[in-house]
Motif scaffolding. Sequence first.
Motif, short mmCIF file in Angstrom:
data_model
loop_
_atom_site.label_atom_id
_atom_site.label_comp_id
_atom_site.label_asym_id
_atom_site.label_seq_id
_atom_site.Cartn_x
_atom_site.Cartn_y
_atom_site.Cartn_z
N ILE A 12 -21.96 -5.18 -9.30
CA ILE A 12 -21.86 -4.64 -10.66
C ILE A 12 -20.52 -3.94 -10.85
N GLU A 33 -17.67 -4.87 -13.55
CA GLU A 33 -17.18 -3.85 -14.49
C GLU A 33 -15.66 -3.76 -14.41
N TYR A 44 -17.13 -3.64 -19.56
CA TYR A 44 -18.51 -3.24 -19.80
C TYR A 44 -19.32 -4.31 -20.51
N GLU A 45 -18.64 -4.98 -21.51
CA GLU A 45 -19.39 -5.92 -22.34
C GLU A 45 -19.94 -7.06 -21.51
N THR A 79 -20.40 -7.07 -18.37
CA THR A 79 -21.36 -6.54 -17.41
C THR A 79 -22.73 -6.36 -18.06
#
Lengths: 179, 601
Positions: free
Chosen positions: A10, A14, A19-20, A22
């Motif tokens: 993760i 990231e 973030y999107e 992920t």
Amino acid sequence: MKGIVFTEFIEMVEEKFGYEVTENMISNANLPSNGAYTAVGTYDHSEMYSLIGELHRSTEIPVPDLMHTYGLHLFGALAKAYAPMLSGLSSAFEMLQSVDRYIHVEVRKLYPDAELPHFEIKDVDEKRMVMIYSSERRMSDVASGLIEGCLAHYKESATIHKELITEDGSKVKFEIVKN
Amino acid sequence: MSKELEFLKRKVSREILARKEAERILENKALELYHTNEELRKMNLNLEETILKRTEALEKAKSVAEKAQKAEQQFLANMSHEIRTPLNAVIGMSHLLYDTNPTAEQIEYLDNLKSSAKLLHSLISDILDFTKIESGNIEIQSKPFNLVDTIRDIQKTFELKLDGQPIEIKSNIDERIENLVIGDELLFHQIFFNLLGNAEKFTKVGSILIDVKMLTKLNDNISIQFKIKDTGIGIESDKLKHIFENFKQAANKQHLTNRSTGLGLSITRQLIELQGGSIEVESELGKGSCFSFVLSYIYSDVKNKDNKKAPMLDSKVRFPDLKLLIAEDNSMNRKYIRRVFQKWDISFEMAVNGAEAVEMAKAEKYDLIFMDLQMPIMGGVEATSEIRNHPNLNQHTVIVALTASALSEHRNQALNAGMNDFVTKPFTPEQLLKVLSKYFLEQSNNPNIMNSENNSAPSDNPEGQPSKSSDEPIIQIHSYHPKLDKAYLDTIYGRDWEYAADMFLTFLEDIAPNFDRLMPLVEAANWEAYYQVAHKVKPSLQMVGLPALKEKVLTVEVMAKTAPDQVKLRALTVEILMDLEAYFPILKAQLEFLQSKMVEL
């Protein structure tokens, strides 16, 4: 599969995709754990396949490349987390030879439930080493990333040849030749 | 922006969930760890208790075993010692029985009795040595000694023992071993004596070769290899590896006569290993064996003494026309007598037993017959009766008994059988001279000998004054070495340099070598022979002005006769030998001085 494999995955996603990507990957993967991973936990390996599958779908990067990149990242993370285990090892070959013989033995003491891949050393001299990877998880691409990460850690350069022993990729031969 | 916020929200809630999950897992791990620790603690406690119990039990068992072993060793040592005392009596009595005019059959039984007693004696000595090694009671001395001489002495002992047998002892000693070595002479002696004895025991024909080679000499450390190679019966290869073990012997059934404890080689090995050395054996059945051992010593910077004897004095021909017959079976005594008479230029013939003496007496006329009383086949008393009672050339010849026994009944027996006189063994050359001069010499012919008989002050003092007189202090100081008993020497020799020189020469040449026999006899625990040697050398010490040493020899003589103790006798003998060694240069200087005085006169 150990939690650190997920948390590091993760983190890498990231870092590399933001973030999107992920969050979409996590929510689309439909994970039993909902992606709430902790390094000390243990999770079903199928969640890793789902995550990589989702990442591949959104980024269109081939799965083997994703896995290889992840392996590279994972070695650095493991080396940092378990630095004391590496303290007596002074070269990449030495380190690779001690994975099955020493590191995995110690890991099992910490996590008796861990299911670990096998790294069997076949043939080794100063320049060359043959290593047989075997795991039902068929993640030899992660393994090749780990090997490359290991070489990078010791600032050594080598060529890695990969050859499937079984078609499903559960048994793979790596030939590492120093440059 | 709100999208990003949404992602962050999701991430945070995920992280919270993950944290809770992690806390749960960790709590479980902590509990698990706690239980594991508890179990470990209990196991540890149990383990400690078990260890304590086991240790206690082991200690008990160990102390019981040690006590038992100690008791066993003590018992063996005591028994061995206790057995030796009556055994010495058996050996002594069997010697006396030879003097009781036994028949040929009885002599055979006596021979058997004697050799069995001797064997028993050596077995017991082995056991004593063994118990001493086992209980760690052997101390390794570190003193300078002459390795080459020690080897030659042992060789000589065995040459005498093998006299007349078809076995030759050859030695090849590395000439580079020039200096005294520092180590334990006694242990070396015992090792070498054992191995040579072993070679001698199993060799009937051929040779025994002693090979001594220096292996290395680093700084003051010398490493020497000793080989003893025989042409004996050899050892089967499957038995070879066991021969150094306790109580193991390679001897097969054909050699039942070679009975012993089977400790000899084990003792030898242990004595070598105690000194940091090693021993090996090579052997071929029927061809022979070769034992080789290596020992390291400290190499001193003192040269081995020059052992060449002082040149023989031209002995004055005192008895030019005599012809003697000597009947004596003991090879040591034969050599001794031979040497004395050869030195005096007296012709003689020798018989090895009474029967031979009788035959020789029938064939040729002798002026005097010396007759040993104890001889195989026919003893001296019997032989004398034969000669006296049957017409022959020597029916009226003077017969002098040689006897180790001072008992008056033996003397009477000898005189009754027709003997004229007797000399008590062990005898000194002067005792033989006394007898000869008694029968063949006019007093005026040789005052020297008469002096020796009377032990009186010299009669040829030119001033007719006692030599101790105060007007001749310088001569006295220069006559006898201050370390010798000047007063006594002045009394018996005065300024009769020739007589004194002869006595000193006799001592150095004929008597002193006898001291070398003492050590092997201590090792063999042959107290009878030891006693005889001590008895023989004792009076001569007085004659060369060493009364203190004479007293020491008297002590060991009495001890050997009455209560032999190997450890004490070994120590005392070493002391005596060292004293003598120290006196040697003085005695030699004294002899040279006396000889130079003779030239002056």
